[in-house]
Design a protein around this motif. Structure first.
Motif, PDB file in Angstrom:
ATOM      1  N   SER A 293      -6.385   8.152 -19.580  1.00  0.00           N
ATOM      2  CA  SER A 293      -5.492   7.026 -19.308  1.00  0.00           C
ATOM      3  C   SER A 293      -6.262   5.750 -18.936  1.00  0.00           C
ATOM      4  N   MET A 294      -5.740   4.625 -19.454  1.00  0.00           N
ATOM      5  CA  MET A 294      -6.236   3.313 -19.061  1.00  0.00           C
ATOM      6  C   MET A 294      -5.134   2.534 -18.350  1.00  0.00           C
ATOM      7  N   THR A 295      -4.280   3.274 -17.642  1.00  0.00           N
ATOM      8  CA  THR A 295      -3.210   2.665 -16.849  1.00  0.00           C
ATOM      9  C   THR A 295      -3.675   2.509 -15.408  1.00  0.00           C
ATOM     10  N   GLU A 296      -3.447   1.346 -14.846  1.00  0.00           N
ATOM     11  CA  GLU A 296      -3.932   1.061 -13.498  1.00  0.00           C
ATOM     12  C   GLU A 296      -3.005   1.636 -12.424  1.00  0.00           C
ATOM     13  N   ALA A 297      -3.608   2.281 -11.419  1.00  0.00           N
ATOM     14  CA  ALA A 297      -2.882   2.728 -10.232  1.00  0.00           C
ATOM     15  C   ALA A 297      -3.111   1.763  -9.077  1.00  0.00           C
TER      16      ALA A 297
ATOM     17  N   ALA B 196       0.848  -1.192   0.000  1.00  0.00           N
ATOM     18  CA  ALA B 196       0.000   0.000   0.000  1.00  0.00           C
ATOM     19  C   ALA B 196       0.883   1.240   0.000  1.00  0.00           C
ATOM     20  N   GLU B 197       0.543   2.186  -0.854  1.00  0.00           N
ATOM     21  CA  GLU B 197       1.256   3.458  -0.912  1.00  0.00           C
ATOM     22  C   GLU B 197       0.258   4.595  -0.776  1.00  0.00           C
ATOM     23  N   HIS B 198       0.575   5.568   0.072  1.00  0.00           N
ATOM     24  CA  HIS B 198      -0.327   6.704   0.248  1.00  0.00           C
ATOM     25  C   HIS B 198      -0.046   7.812  -0.747  1.00  0.00           C
ATOM     26  N   LEU B 199       1.112   7.767  -1.401  1.00  0.00           N
ATOM     27  CA  LEU B 199       1.482   8.807  -2.361  1.00  0.00           C
ATOM     28  C   LEU B 199       0.787   8.593  -3.700  1.00  0.00           C
ATOM     29  N   GLY B 200       0.762   9.655  -4.508  1.00  0.00           N
ATOM     30  CA  GLY B 200       0.222   9.570  -5.854  1.00  0.00           C
ATOM     31  C   GLY B 200       1.327   9.738  -6.876  1.00  0.00           C
ATOM     32  N   MET B 201       1.241  10.813  -7.668  1.00  0.00           N
ATOM     33  CA  MET B 201       2.204  11.036  -8.753  1.00  0.00           C
ATOM     34  C   MET B 201       3.077  12.258  -8.482  1.00  0.00           C
ATOM     35  N   GLU B 202       3.468  12.452  -7.237  1.00  0.00           N
ATOM     36  CA  GLU B 202       4.303  13.603  -6.890  1.00  0.00           C
ATOM     37  C   GLU B 202       5.642  13.556  -7.641  1.00  0.00           C
ATOM     38  N   GLY B 203       6.259  14.729  -7.740  1.00  0.00           N
ATOM     39  CA  GLY B 203       7.602  14.797  -8.308  1.00  0.00           C
ATOM     40  C   GLY B 203       7.674  14.479  -9.783  1.00  0.00           C
ATOM     41  N   GLY B 204       6.585  14.692 -10.507  1.00  0.00           N
ATOM     42  CA  GLY B 204       6.608  14.417 -11.937  1.00  0.00           C
ATOM     43  C   GLY B 204       6.627  12.954 -12.301  1.00  0.00           C
TER      44      GLY B 204
ATOM     45  N   ASP C 177      -4.291  11.571   4.425  1.00  0.00           N
ATOM     46  CA  ASP C 177      -3.611  12.288   5.518  1.00  0.00           C
ATOM     47  C   ASP C 177      -4.248  13.653   5.774  1.00  0.00           C
ATOM     48  N   GLY C 178      -5.580  13.726   5.630  1.00  0.00           N
ATOM     49  CA  GLY C 178      -6.296  14.960   5.907  1.00  0.00           C
ATOM     50  C   GLY C 178      -6.197  16.019   4.828  1.00  0.00           C
ATOM     51  N   LYS C 179      -5.578  15.683   3.687  1.00  0.00           N
ATOM     52  CA  LYS C 179      -5.419  16.648   2.604  1.00  0.00           C
ATOM     53  C   LYS C 179      -6.215  16.201   1.380  1.00  0.00           C
ATOM     54  N   SER C 180      -6.797  17.160   0.688  1.00  0.00           N
ATOM     55  CA  SER C 180      -7.516  16.860  -0.544  1.00  0.00           C
ATOM     56  C   SER C 180      -6.515  16.533  -1.655  1.00  0.00           C
ATOM     57  N   VAL C 181      -6.804  15.484  -2.428  1.00  0.00           N
ATOM     58  CA  VAL C 181      -5.931  15.097  -3.533  1.00  0.00           C
ATOM     59  C   VAL C 181      -6.790  14.873  -4.769  1.00  0.00           C
TER      60      VAL C 181
END
Length: 515
Positions: free
Chosen positions: A336-340, A237-245, A319-323
């Motif tokens: 996109s049809m790429t799975e996250a 499990a990862e809480h991050l998304g696509m940060e840092g490009g 973490d209490g922040k809107s994403v």
């Protein structure tokens, strides 16, 4: 008098480890994030702990024009931020004298010839052996060029009594044909015994401990089969998304290829493998590849629909922040049809595991960052306690935590103190940091030392990589080439994934373990 060696019940060859040798470590892609955040801090921490062999030299190979001093200062800046042992200016002052920079295009053969001259000069000054460890940490499109130029410059060959080895970072191909091509290029330039395909998950302390847990503890190994185990779950499990490009890379790769094909299938093979004949690299890897070959292939769109779920996150809160949702992320295709997120059932058709489902899932923007393996044992007959309210507490669960809090726990059932008979699940918990008084080394520290020692046990072999891709390619084709492709499920960022992933387990009467 009996010596300690004679009284030790273990064979010496099973408890000793190969000794790392001094060498020149050449890092291709030296100005990149991996070098600054992982590789050089790992080498620095080895120096702090007294593990780095005396005489090691580090040469960064990259295209930007830099001096040794400028290169060292950039490394120091990141080391102050990320080093496991902190940043000691006095130790760093000594360490950075081993660090050098070599500017060249990856495609320029003359740059490799100049590198060869510089390595020879370093060996003469050092007065040691001409051992060379080449670490390819560049973008994947340069892998072929780097390998071919190393051969053209004669750097793939070592002097008598010395060695030349290459570490290749992931991704090792994007499908079976590309992996086979890269394997051909690697084996054309370096021998298989000198090739180290790195998977940093295998360098984590708990991943290394899986074999010890299984084969050194008699309370587990007799139960490690389909007679006693109901299901096994592997979750990343990862809480991050696509940060840092990162969206530009991730939208081409996806969760299945980025994480399942390498990291999680490697963990699965360690959990499911048979006892190896010995602890040699090939002894262990022979058993791991048997697991990969025994995985039932989901080779039709119908089987993929039945056994695999893919998803993307929608806007939500972490973490209490809107994403934002996945398709609104920077550098991600709005269509996109790429799975996250991906969840799948794996069946291993062997005598030991027949009928036991392995559930594997990986997802972005989940509630927390964690990777674990949970072994769910079958419940005992509930005839003694079936009249007690709430007594159906389920079977025992053994949890192997890979990150972030490395350790092992076991859930069992116990009686609550008091006059009445009440049953409750309790947990026995082992933490590396508290049990041994110190935190675990970073994965790259162990893997770099192993490569210097010539120990390939924790690195993927050619056939392991190709067998994993065979399994993954069937799913990718069903998703992207079939007219009967499954729908892309959606889940809210900050949740534990799409409803379809829960339904995947419910069909067998199972539920995901909540981390």
């Amino acid at each position: 008098m009996v010596s300690a060696a004679m009284s030790n019940p273990f064979r010496e060859d099973l408890v000793s480890r190969s000794r790392a040798e001094a060498c020149s470590v050449v890092i291709f892609g030296a100005t990149g994030d991996l070098t600054h955040r992982k590789l050089v801090p790992a080498l620095y921490n080895l120096a702090v702990d007294g593990e780095l062999p005396p005489g090691v030299k580090i040469i960064g190979f990259a295209r930007r024009d830099k001096s040794d001093a400028v290169f060292r200062e950039g490394l120091a800046e990141l080391n102050r931020e990320v080093s496991r042992n902190g940043h000691d200016e006095a130790i760093w002052a000594d360490f950075e004298q081993t660090v050098h920079y070599h500017q060249s295009e990856f495609t320029d053969l003359d740059g490799y010839k100049r590198l060869a001259e510089r390595l020879d000069e370093i060996d003469r000054d050092r007065g040691g052996k001409g051992n060379r460890l080449f670490y390819i940490a560049s973008a994947p499109e340069f892998f072929d060029e780097i390998l071919e130029n190393l051969k053209a410059a004669g750097l793939n060959q070592a002097a008598d009594g010395c060695w030349a080895r290459v570490i290749v970072e992931k991704p090792f191909g994007t499908d079976l044909p590309s992996a086979q091509h890269l394997n051909q290029v690697v084996n054309h330039t370096f021998e298989e015994k000198d090739t180290y395909r790195i998977d940093h998950y295998l360098g984590k302390e708990t991943a290394q401990n899986i074999m010890v847990l299984r084969f050194a503890n008699s309370i587990f190994e007799p139960l490690w089969n389909n007679q006693h185990i109901d299901q096994i779950q592997i979750t990343c499990a990862e809480h991050l998304g696509m940060e840092g490009g990162r969206g530009g890379y991730y939208d081409k790769a996806g969760a299945l290829r980025d994480m399942i094909q390498n990291h999680l299938l490697q963990l699965l093979s360690l959990v499911a493998m048979e006892p190896p004949t010995d602890l040699s690299a090939d002894g262990v890897r022979d058993e791991k590849v048997k697991v990969l070959r025994s995985m039932r292939q989901w080779d039709t769109p119908e089987l993929v629909n039945e056994n695999v779920v893919r998803g993307q996150y929608a806007a939500g809160h972490v973490d209490g922040k809107s994403v934002v949702g996945y398709r609104e992320e920077d550098r991600v295709d709005p269509e996109s049809m790429t799975e996250a997120y991906v969840a799948l059932r794996v069946m291993i058709d062997t005598w030991r595991w027949s009928g036991v489902p392995f559930y594997v899932r990986m997802g972005k923007r989940l509630p927390k960052k964690a990777t674990e393996i949970s072994i769910h044992f079958k419940s005992p007959p509930n005839v003694l306690f079936n009249a007690i309210p709430g007594a159906a507490t389920g079977g025992n669960v053994l949890v192997i935590r890979i990150q972030p809090d490395e350790g092992i726990s076991l859930r069992m059932v116990s009686k609550l103190p008091g006059a009445s008979l009440r049953l409750e699940p309790v947990k026995m918990d082992f933490h590396y940091s508290t049990s041994f008084g110190k935190g675990s080394p970073e994965a790259y520290e162990r893997l770099l030392l192993d490569a210097m020692a010539g120990d390939a046990t924790l690195f993927a072999r050619r056939d392991e990589v190709e067998e994993a891709w065979k399994f993954i390619d069937h799913i990718e084709r069903a998703w992207h080439e079939s007219s009967n492709a499954p729908e892309m499920a959606e889940y809210t960022a900050g949740s534990w994934g799409p409803k379809a992933a829960d339904e995947l387990l419910e069909k067998s009467g199972h539920t995901w373990r909540r981390l």
